[in-house]
Design a protein around this motif. Structure first.
Motif, PDB file in Angstrom:
ATOM      1  N   HIS A   5       6.511   3.154  14.233  1.00 61.82           N
ATOM      2  CA  HIS A   5       7.053   4.503  14.045  1.00 61.82           C
ATOM      3  C   HIS A   5       5.910   5.453  13.689  1.00 61.82           C
ATOM      4  O   HIS A   5       5.741   6.511  14.280  1.00 61.82           O
ATOM      5  CB  HIS A   5       8.110   4.473  12.933  1.00 61.82           C
ATOM      6  N   HIS A   6       5.086   5.042  12.735  1.00 59.86           N
ATOM      7  CA  HIS A   6       4.003   5.930  12.321  1.00 59.86           C
ATOM      8  C   HIS A   6       2.940   6.103  13.386  1.00 59.86           C
ATOM      9  O   HIS A   6       2.231   7.111  13.403  1.00 59.86           O
ATOM     10  CB  HIS A   6       3.417   5.495  10.976  1.00 59.86           C
ATOM     11  N   ALA A   7       2.804   5.144  14.283  1.00 62.55           N
ATOM     12  CA  ALA A   7       1.870   5.349  15.391  1.00 62.55           C
ATOM     13  C   ALA A   7       2.340   6.539  16.228  1.00 62.55           C
ATOM     14  O   ALA A   7       1.545   7.382  16.655  1.00 62.55           O
ATOM     15  CB  ALA A   7       1.746   4.085  16.240  1.00 62.55           C
ATOM     16  N   PHE A  19      -3.403  10.475   5.588  1.00 59.63           N
ATOM     17  CA  PHE A  19      -3.237   9.209   4.864  1.00 59.63           C
ATOM     18  C   PHE A  19      -2.682   8.135   5.800  1.00 59.63           C
ATOM     19  O   PHE A  19      -3.178   7.016   5.868  1.00 59.63           O
ATOM     20  CB  PHE A  19      -2.302   9.353   3.650  1.00 59.63           C
ATOM     21  N   HIS A  20      -1.617   8.468   6.519  1.00 56.46           N
ATOM     22  CA  HIS A  20      -0.993   7.456   7.379  1.00 56.46           C
ATOM     23  C   HIS A  20      -1.903   7.072   8.539  1.00 56.46           C
ATOM     24  O   HIS A  20      -1.864   5.948   9.013  1.00 56.46           O
ATOM     25  CB  HIS A  20       0.378   7.925   7.852  1.00 56.46           C
ATOM     26  N   ARG A  21      -2.717   8.000   8.994  1.00 58.43           N
ATOM     27  CA  ARG A  21      -3.670   7.650  10.056  1.00 58.43           C
ATOM     28  C   ARG A  21      -4.633   6.578   9.573  1.00 58.43           C
ATOM     29  O   ARG A  21      -4.874   5.594  10.244  1.00 58.43           O
ATOM     30  CB  ARG A  21      -4.416   8.896  10.534  1.00 58.43           C
ATOM     31  N   ILE A  71       0.848  -1.202   0.000  1.00 54.07           N
ATOM     32  CA  ILE A  71       0.000   0.000   0.000  1.00 54.07           C
ATOM     33  C   ILE A  71       0.879   1.245   0.000  1.00 54.07           C
ATOM     34  O   ILE A  71       0.654   2.195  -0.742  1.00 54.07           O
ATOM     35  CB  ILE A  71      -0.925  -0.004   1.236  1.00 54.07           C
ATOM     36  N   HIS A  72       1.911   1.203   0.835  1.00 51.46           N
ATOM     37  CA  HIS A  72       2.775   2.381   0.927  1.00 51.46           C
ATOM     38  C   HIS A  72       3.446   2.660  -0.409  1.00 51.46           C
ATOM     39  O   HIS A  72       3.487   3.789  -0.884  1.00 51.46           O
ATOM     40  CB  HIS A  72       3.819   2.188   2.033  1.00 51.46           C
ATOM     41  N   CYS A  73       3.935   1.611  -1.029  1.00 58.50           N
ATOM     42  CA  CYS A  73       4.596   1.748  -2.327  1.00 58.50           C
ATOM     43  C   CYS A  73       3.631   2.316  -3.375  1.00 58.50           C
ATOM     44  O   CYS A  73       3.969   3.232  -4.123  1.00 58.50           O
ATOM     45  CB  CYS A  73       5.130   0.373  -2.721  1.00 58.50           C
ATOM     46  N   VAL A 119      11.663  14.509  12.448  1.00 61.89           N
ATOM     47  CA  VAL A 119      11.847  13.216  13.100  1.00 61.89           C
ATOM     48  C   VAL A 119      11.289  12.066  12.262  1.00 61.89           C
ATOM     49  O   VAL A 119      11.838  10.961  12.250  1.00 61.89           O
ATOM     50  CB  VAL A 119      11.235  13.234  14.526  1.00 61.89           C
ATOM     51  N   HIS A 120      10.237  12.313  11.507  1.00 64.85           N
ATOM     52  CA  HIS A 120       9.659  11.238  10.697  1.00 64.85           C
ATOM     53  C   HIS A 120      10.663  10.696   9.684  1.00 64.85           C
ATOM     54  O   HIS A 120      10.949   9.508   9.632  1.00 64.85           O
ATOM     55  CB  HIS A 120       8.383  11.721   9.985  1.00 64.85           C
ATOM     56  N   THR A 121      11.211  11.604   8.878  1.00 64.37           N
ATOM     57  CA  THR A 121      12.156  11.160   7.854  1.00 64.37           C
ATOM     58  C   THR A 121      13.452  10.676   8.488  1.00 64.37           C
ATOM     59  O   THR A 121      14.064   9.699   8.023  1.00 64.37           O
ATOM     60  CB  THR A 121      12.410  12.302   6.851  1.00 64.37           C
TER      61      THR A 121
HETATM   62 CU1  C2O Z   1       4.649   7.185   4.215  1.00 67.31          CU
HETATM   63 CU2  C2O Z   1       6.920   7.316   7.006  1.00 67.31          CU
HETATM   64  O1  C2O Z   1       6.223   7.428   5.272  1.00 67.31           O
END
Ligand code: C2O
Length: 358
Positions: free
Chosen positions: A287-289, A125-127, A93-95, A253-255
């Protein structure tokens, strides 16, 4: 016009964008989701009165919880690869959303790619991505209260890769061999990592991290635009740099965590170091959480000025996912602004960076 993922997921194409070395993309560039039917996605309706799933801080998780989580990921890995809930499909999905799998045909721009990074689409989107991923895991272990852990890198007790990801590598479903060997525990994460280790002592690195978190969450995130990033709408070309404006936490911090965890010796820094492969590391979702938790904390620390975007182009932007019942659904930003309505919350963990003004 708001960005919208296509109704026709079968129009998805193999990944082409954001790859350093596509010949050596060892995870493969075929990122499109399985097509189960030709029906259009249905608009997703949030369940009313959901049981609240509480996401624990990974470093505080109990042995029982860890066993359950490992079991859920293992169940995902055991599904046939073409099942929409399989580990492979969830990673794809991410790709598909980040490496040029979809275009903007739904909004009338079939020649422009869809991209959910480097703009105000990043947080919502990530949520949604995590929302379904978490529900799928819960379903696989028959526990509708199952909640993902979060990697609490903004707290000194959570600044290493959580132990549950590294233990018993042979039997541990959370283990991923494609991580940077230099950065495994007890190495302390650098929230500003940009490719070179600072060489700071643990104590110093923790202090650096806390003042950086203050800068990212407070000093440099004084308004909606700075925190969320640029206003990306249909007709904008994500390959043009003027439309790549990441918010402070996304760019910060995300990247940094993606680059710090991904194996820099791999052609595309697999897994975490490239969009196309990041979803194959279970640590990605954890990480995304915490990235998602930052969105909530940012709103909580200043209710007057820290607000979600209100433009219709943001509220009505939408993505398409398979839900936990394998139904293809369309979800909108407007339905993801309240985590309690979505049925989850975060276990409390102190935010010492709030007192770490540099
Ligand atoms: Cu969609 Cu942490 O990237």
């Amino acid at each position: 016009i708001p960005i919208a993922a296509p109704d026709n997921i079968s129009d998805c194409v193999a990944a082409t964008s954001n790859l350093r070395n596509s010949k050596d993309a060892i995870r493969g560039l075929a990122c499109c989701p399985p097509v189960l039917s030709t029906n259009k996605p249905m608009d997703y309706v949030l369940p009313s009165n959901p049981v609240i799933r509480v996401r624990p801080a990974a470093q505080k998780a109990t042995a029982d919880y860890i066993a359950k989580y490992q079991q859920a990921i293992q169940a995902m890995k055991d599904l046939p690869e073409d099942h929409p809930h399989s580990w492979k499909q969830q990673g794809k999905i991410h790709c598909a959303y980040c490496n040029g799998g979809y275009n903007q045909e739904q909004s009338g721009y079939p020649n422009l790619q869809l991209q959910i990074h480097n703009s105000w689409l990043f947080f919502p989107f990530h949520r949604w991505y995590l929302y379904f991923y978490e529900k799928i895991l819960g379903k696989l272990i028959n526990d509708p209260t199952f909640a993902l852990p979060y990697w609490n890198w903004d707290n000194p007790t959570g600044m290493v890769i959580p132990a549950m990801f590294e233990q018993n590598s042979k039997t541990n479903s959370l283990f991923d061999p494609l991580r940077d060997a230099k950065h495994l525990p007890p190495s302390i994460f650098d929230v500003e990592y940009a490719g070179a280790d600072t060489g700071a002592t643990c104590i110093d690195q923790i202090a650096i991290n806390l003042s950086s978190m203050y800068r990212q969450m407070v000093t440099n995130s004084t308004d909606t635009k700075r925190f969320f990033g640029g206003e990306f709408v249909a007709g904008n070309d994500p390959l043009a740099s003027e439309f790549n404006v990441a918010g402070t936490v996304e760019a910060g911090v995300h990247t940094a965590a993606h680059r710090w965890v991904g194996n820099s010796r791999m052609a595309n820094s697999e897994d975490m170091g490239n969009f196309y492969s990041a979803g194959y590391d279970p640590l990605f979702y954890v990480h995304h959480a915490n990235v998602d938790r930052m969105w909530q904390i940012w709103k909580d620390i200043d209710k007057k000025t820290h607000k979600d975007p209100t433009s219709g182009d943001w509220l009505n932007a939408s993505y398409v996912f398979y839900d936990e019942n394998e139904n293809l659904v369309r979800v909108y930003n407007r339905d993801c602004v309240d985590i309690n309505r979505m049925g989850y919350d975060y276990e409390r963990s102190a935010i010492p960076w709030i007192r770490s003004r540099p």
